[in-house]
Design a protein around this motif. Structure first.
Motif, PDB file in Angstrom:
ATOM      1  N   GLU A   1     -19.645  19.166 -39.601  1.00  0.00           N
ATOM      2  CA  GLU A   1     -20.443  17.931 -39.569  1.00  0.00           C
ATOM      3  C   GLU A   1     -19.679  16.796 -38.882  1.00  0.00           C
ATOM      4  O   GLU A   1     -20.261  16.050 -38.064  1.00  0.00           O
ATOM      5  CB  GLU A   1     -20.819  17.523 -40.991  1.00  0.00           C
ATOM      6  CG  GLU A   1     -21.761  18.468 -41.695  1.00  0.00           C
ATOM      7  CD  GLU A   1     -21.107  19.768 -42.170  1.00  0.00           C
ATOM      8  OE1 GLU A   1     -21.825  20.752 -42.399  1.00  0.00           O
ATOM      9  OE2 GLU A   1     -19.850  19.784 -42.287  1.00  0.00           O
ATOM     10  N   GLU A   2     -18.394  16.661 -39.215  1.00  0.00           N
ATOM     11  CA  GLU A   2     -17.592  15.602 -38.598  1.00  0.00           C
ATOM     12  C   GLU A   2     -17.463  15.810 -37.093  1.00  0.00           C
ATOM     13  O   GLU A   2     -17.562  14.855 -36.306  1.00  0.00           O
ATOM     14  CB  GLU A   2     -16.196  15.579 -39.232  1.00  0.00           C
ATOM     15  CG  GLU A   2     -16.164  15.082 -40.667  1.00  0.00           C
ATOM     16  CD  GLU A   2     -14.812  15.293 -41.319  1.00  0.00           C
ATOM     17  OE1 GLU A   2     -14.541  14.630 -42.330  1.00  0.00           O
ATOM     18  OE2 GLU A   2     -14.024  16.137 -40.825  1.00  0.00           O
ATOM     19  N   ILE A   3     -17.225  17.048 -36.699  1.00  0.00           N
ATOM     20  CA  ILE A   3     -17.043  17.344 -35.273  1.00  0.00           C
ATOM     21  C   ILE A   3     -18.343  17.126 -34.505  1.00  0.00           C
ATOM     22  O   ILE A   3     -18.364  16.469 -33.455  1.00  0.00           O
ATOM     23  CB  ILE A   3     -16.532  18.780 -35.096  1.00  0.00           C
ATOM     24  CG1 ILE A   3     -15.076  18.885 -35.598  1.00  0.00           C
ATOM     25  CG2 ILE A   3     -16.614  19.211 -33.634  1.00  0.00           C
ATOM     26  CD1 ILE A   3     -14.553  20.301 -35.651  1.00  0.00           C
ATOM     27  N   GLU A   4     -19.446  17.642 -35.015  1.00  0.00           N
ATOM     28  CA  GLU A   4     -20.706  17.526 -34.290  1.00  0.00           C
ATOM     29  C   GLU A   4     -21.201  16.090 -34.206  1.00  0.00           C
ATOM     30  O   GLU A   4     -21.924  15.729 -33.263  1.00  0.00           O
ATOM     31  CB  GLU A   4     -21.767  18.420 -34.949  1.00  0.00           C
ATOM     32  CG  GLU A   4     -21.510  19.895 -34.732  1.00  0.00           C
ATOM     33  CD  GLU A   4     -22.612  20.784 -35.288  1.00  0.00           C
ATOM     34  OE1 GLU A   4     -22.655  21.968 -34.916  1.00  0.00           O
ATOM     35  OE2 GLU A   4     -23.441  20.277 -36.094  1.00  0.00           O
TER      36      GLU A   4
ATOM     37  N   LYS B   1      -7.200  12.842 -40.602  1.00  0.00           N
ATOM     38  CA  LYS B   1      -8.231  12.016 -39.979  1.00  0.00           C
ATOM     39  C   LYS B   1      -8.765  12.602 -38.675  1.00  0.00           C
ATOM     40  O   LYS B   1      -9.725  12.074 -38.113  1.00  0.00           O
ATOM     41  CB  LYS B   1      -7.689  10.601 -39.741  1.00  0.00           C
ATOM     42  CG  LYS B   1      -7.470   9.823 -41.034  1.00  0.00           C
ATOM     43  CD  LYS B   1      -7.009   8.402 -40.761  1.00  0.00           C
ATOM     44  CE  LYS B   1      -6.788   7.639 -42.062  1.00  0.00           C
ATOM     45  NZ  LYS B   1      -6.305   6.248 -41.816  1.00  0.00           N
ATOM     46  N   ALA B   2      -8.150  13.669 -38.203  1.00  0.00           N
ATOM     47  CA  ALA B   2      -8.725  14.372 -37.047  1.00  0.00           C
ATOM     48  C   ALA B   2      -9.930  15.163 -37.532  1.00  0.00           C
ATOM     49  O   ALA B   2      -9.793  16.009 -38.419  1.00  0.00           O
ATOM     50  CB  ALA B   2      -7.691  15.307 -36.431  1.00  0.00           C
ATOM     51  N   PRO B   3     -11.130  14.902 -37.011  1.00  0.00           N
ATOM     52  CA  PRO B   3     -12.343  15.559 -37.518  1.00  0.00           C
ATOM     53  C   PRO B   3     -12.173  17.071 -37.601  1.00  0.00           C
ATOM     54  O   PRO B   3     -11.664  17.699 -36.666  1.00  0.00           O
ATOM     55  CB  PRO B   3     -13.396  15.170 -36.477  1.00  0.00           C
ATOM     56  CG  PRO B   3     -12.897  13.873 -35.922  1.00  0.00           C
ATOM     57  CD  PRO B   3     -11.407  13.992 -35.893  1.00  0.00           C
TER      58      PRO B   3
ATOM     59  N   ALA C   1       3.622   9.644 -35.144  1.00  0.00           N
ATOM     60  CA  ALA C   1       3.298  10.679 -34.159  1.00  0.00           C
ATOM     61  C   ALA C   1       1.964  11.338 -34.502  1.00  0.00           C
ATOM     62  O   ALA C   1       1.136  11.611 -33.616  1.00  0.00           O
ATOM     63  CB  ALA C   1       4.408  11.728 -34.102  1.00  0.00           C
ATOM     64  N   CYS C   2       1.736  11.576 -35.777  1.00  0.00           N
ATOM     65  CA  CYS C   2       0.483  12.201 -36.219  1.00  0.00           C
ATOM     66  C   CYS C   2      -0.709  11.276 -36.002  1.00  0.00           C
ATOM     67  O   CYS C   2      -1.781  11.711 -35.541  1.00  0.00           O
ATOM     68  CB  CYS C   2       0.586  12.590 -37.689  1.00  0.00           C
ATOM     69  SG  CYS C   2       1.657  14.021 -38.004  1.00  0.00           S
ATOM     70  N   ASP C   3      -0.551  10.007 -36.325  1.00  0.00           N
ATOM     71  CA  ASP C   3      -1.638   9.042 -36.129  1.00  0.00           C
ATOM     72  C   ASP C   3      -2.040   8.966 -34.656  1.00  0.00           C
ATOM     73  O   ASP C   3      -3.236   8.922 -34.321  1.00  0.00           O
ATOM     74  CB  ASP C   3      -1.211   7.658 -36.616  1.00  0.00           C
ATOM     75  CG  ASP C   3      -1.103   7.567 -38.133  1.00  0.00           C
ATOM     76  OD1 ASP C   3      -1.651   8.452 -38.822  1.00  0.00           O
ATOM     77  OD2 ASP C   3      -0.460   6.614 -38.627  1.00  0.00           O
ATOM     78  N   ILE C   4      -1.047   8.935 -33.781  1.00  0.00           N
ATOM     79  CA  ILE C   4      -1.321   8.883 -32.341  1.00  0.00           C
ATOM     80  C   ILE C   4      -2.037  10.156 -31.892  1.00  0.00           C
ATOM     81  O   ILE C   4      -2.998  10.120 -31.111  1.00  0.00           O
ATOM     82  CB  ILE C   4      -0.006   8.693 -31.560  1.00  0.00           C
ATOM     83  CG1 ILE C   4       0.596   7.312 -31.851  1.00  0.00           C
ATOM     84  CG2 ILE C   4      -0.234   8.876 -30.058  1.00  0.00           C
ATOM     85  CD1 ILE C   4       2.004   7.137 -31.315  1.00  0.00           C
TER      86      ILE C   4
ATOM     87  N   GLY D   1      -5.805  10.900 -30.018  1.00  0.00           N
ATOM     88  CA  GLY D   1      -5.977  11.663 -28.784  1.00  0.00           C
ATOM     89  C   GLY D   1      -6.986  12.789 -28.928  1.00  0.00           C
ATOM     90  O   GLY D   1      -7.807  13.028 -28.028  1.00  0.00           O
ATOM     91  N   HIS D   2      -6.949  13.492 -30.052  1.00  0.00           N
ATOM     92  CA  HIS D   2      -7.901  14.581 -30.260  1.00  0.00           C
ATOM     93  C   HIS D   2      -9.336  14.056 -30.363  1.00  0.00           C
ATOM     94  O   HIS D   2     -10.267  14.675 -29.842  1.00  0.00           O
ATOM     95  CB  HIS D   2      -7.528  15.363 -31.521  1.00  0.00           C
ATOM     96  CG  HIS D   2      -6.486  16.418 -31.287  1.00  0.00           C
ATOM     97  ND1 HIS D   2      -6.797  17.722 -31.013  1.00  0.00           N
ATOM     98  CD2 HIS D   2      -5.130  16.338 -31.248  1.00  0.00           C
ATOM     99  CE1 HIS D   2      -5.692  18.422 -30.844  1.00  0.00           C
ATOM    100  NE2 HIS D   2      -4.659  17.597 -30.986  1.00  0.00           N
ATOM    101  N   ILE D   3      -9.515  12.924 -31.014  1.00  0.00           N
ATOM    102  CA  ILE D   3     -10.854  12.332 -31.105  1.00  0.00           C
ATOM    103  C   ILE D   3     -11.356  11.959 -29.711  1.00  0.00           C
ATOM    104  O   ILE D   3     -12.527  12.189 -29.377  1.00  0.00           O
ATOM    105  CB  ILE D   3     -10.834  11.099 -32.034  1.00  0.00           C
ATOM    106  CG1 ILE D   3     -10.568  11.544 -33.482  1.00  0.00           C
ATOM    107  CG2 ILE D   3     -12.144  10.325 -31.940  1.00  0.00           C
ATOM    108  CD1 ILE D   3     -10.340  10.398 -34.449  1.00  0.00           C
ATOM    109  N   GLU D   4     -10.463  11.400 -28.907  1.00  0.00           N
ATOM    110  CA  GLU D   4     -10.850  11.029 -27.532  1.00  0.00           C
ATOM    111  C   GLU D   4     -11.249  12.264 -26.736  1.00  0.00           C
ATOM    112  O   GLU D   4     -12.206  12.229 -25.944  1.00  0.00           O
ATOM    113  CB  GLU D   4      -9.683  10.308 -26.852  1.00  0.00           C
ATOM    114  CG  GLU D   4     -10.063   9.587 -25.572  1.00  0.00           C
ATOM    115  CD  GLU D   4     -10.909   8.339 -25.814  1.00  0.00           C
ATOM    116  OE1 GLU D   4     -11.446   7.807 -24.829  1.00  0.00           O
ATOM    117  OE2 GLU D   4     -11.045   7.908 -26.983  1.00  0.00           O
TER     118      GLU D   4
END
Length: 478
Positions: free
Chosen positions: A466-469, A460-462, A181-184, A188-191
């Protein structure tokens, strides 16, 4: 079906001898012949994994060994043409490890036979299903002596505390479902970050994210998605998701996938266009610091209470440094001035329910983290645009005493007294820095407590600026 088999075994070890009565969820109709999507009752699923509505379970326990008796809907070709296939009694035996299966309609008729000789019955007698199905059935099923029904030879016990304790510790099968569930959810958050740009609506970002959830195997959402742009990020349970996204503002997304009935719970906050502004960075980095501190605290022997107190201290220091509060750190904490900007808990249990079963205290003392517990860690700072000037009361407030009084007097009477106390106190007027108004930041991850330290299932969700930008600056080729 190993998870429910394990759950029944553990429950049987707790009870020794007795019987458990528990009921499924039911279809809730929205209007006429249109219904809300069905989701099984979490406790019923935990003990049976049965996915359909209109079902009962009697778990007879003898010498710490459980027998599962399932009462389920009959196969019916005409009804299945309208509403879909039913598993039926044969499926209950073959696929769900029932000792015996019966028609749903025979529950009260068979209850007496199943409870013969049983003197300890565990059920949720606060549930409407107890009134509908169990009260009359128990009156006929359990022997009473001749002096009257109030002298029943059976003892009724509340089932909820036992299940809550069991659900607190996740087995390996449950953890694998949670990790999926967390991986999925991370995908989604990255998308969502990739598709966020000015001019789009909040619901359009939600749609892009939720599509990824479903495409990767989520059957449903863990809870209604919060996609809150700009000032909406300061509304904790915002779920309207209808407003347009504006350049220069932040987007707070609190959303998660559910997989195999187990839910993730993740929040990320990021710029709607390219980069964080300097004031946004200032608040974001303070929340991130508090969150990293909180994650480090999910260790065996620590407690949710300590975690929350450490978070409050960290955020209070940040509020002083940001100019959000008028006094020092000690006063910000003792007078609860931090509550203007951080008004919720630091975390909650996670599992079959997004706010999962289990208390945070044992016998009035803070519950210690143990191997196999799963919690969120989710600090935040919310600078509401509607409060550019705040009058802070100069009165010390003890959260423990506040909780105790609310328990003693009830919420309504207690909160009236609290308002009176605050209104009678001296105040200090403080102007909030204009550049911080309307900035709401929350960062949330899902953490397993293990004997080897915390495990972040959603790392792994940014999360760093730096990761987000790196993602938002390239959103849709911008």
């Amino acid at each position: 079906m190993n998870n429910s088999t394990d759950a029944r075994k553990h429950l049987a070890q707790q009870i020794g001898n007795g019987a458990v009565l528990i009921h499924s969820g039911k279809i809730t109709y929205r209007n006429n012949d249109t219904w809300y999507p069905f989701r099984q009752d979490s406790n019923f699923y935990y003990l049976t994994e049965w996915p359909e509505p209109e079902a009962h379970a009697v778990i007879v326990i003898k010498d710490s060994t459980p027998e599962l008796h399932l009462f389920v809907q009959d196969r019916n070709e005409e009804m299945e043409t309208w509403d879909g296939k039913r598993i039926g009694q044969e499926g209950a035996l073959e696929k769900y490890n029932a000792t015996k299966a019966y028609s749903f309609n025979d529950y009260q008729k068979e209850l007496g036979n199943l409870l013969e000789g049983v003197t300890d019955v565990y059920c949720d007698y606060s549930s409407p299903f107890f009134e509908k199905y169990d009260r009359d059935g128990l009156a006929h099923a359990i022997p009473y002596d001749q002096r009257g029904s109030e002298f029943s030879k059976a003892t009724l016990h509340s089932l909820s505390p036992l299940i809550s304790e069991l659900r607190l510790i996740k087995n390996n099968g449950e953890l694998e479902l949670l990790k999926t569930a967390c991986d999925i959810t991370v995908l989604g958050h990255i998308e969502a970050m990739k598709h966020t740009e000015p001019g789009k609506y909040e619901y359009q970002i939600a749609a892009e994210m939720e599509k990824v959830f479903y495409d990767n195997g989520a059957e449903r959402l863990g809870y209604p998605s919060i996609v809150a742009g700009g000032d909406n990020s300061c509304i904790l349970h915002y779920s309207t998701n209808r407003e347009i996204l504006n350049e220069g503002e932040l987007l707070l997304i609190d959303a998660a996938a559910e997989y195999g009935m187990y839910s993730s719970d993740v929040t990320r906050t990021f710029p709607i266009h390219k980069k964080f502004s300097s004031p946004q960075k200032d608040i974001y980095n303070e929340v991130l610091k508090a969150q990293n501190l909180g994650i480090e605290g999910v260790v065996v022997g620590n407690s949710m209470k300590n975690l929350h107190e450490d978070t409050i201290k960290s955020l209070s220091e940040s509020m002083v440094n940001l100019g959000l509060v008028p006094l020092g750190v000690d006063e910000t904490i003792s007078m609860m001035h931090f509550f203007e900007f951080f008004m919720h808990g630091t975390g909650h249990w996670l599992g079959l329910d997004v706010h999962d079963a289990g208390s945070t205290e044992v016998d009035g003392q803070p519950r210690q983290f143990k191997d196999g517990m799963v919690t969120t860690v989710e600090p935040g700072i919310y600078v509401r645009p509607t409060k550019p000037v705040i009058e802070f009361p100069l009165i010390e407030r003890d959260p423990k005493k506040i909780r105790e009084r609310r328990k003693l007097l009830g919420m309504e009477k207690a909160t009236i007294l609290e308002k009176e106390e605050i209104s009678n106190a001296k105040t200090i007027k403080h102007e909030i820095p204009k550049e911080l108004l309307g900035i709401g930041v929350r960062i949330e991850d899902d953490i397993i407590c293990t004997n080897d330290g915390p495990v972040n299932m959603t790392e792994k969700a940014p999360k760093t600026i730096e990761e987000i930008e790196a993602i938002t600056s390239q959103a849709n080729g911008i």
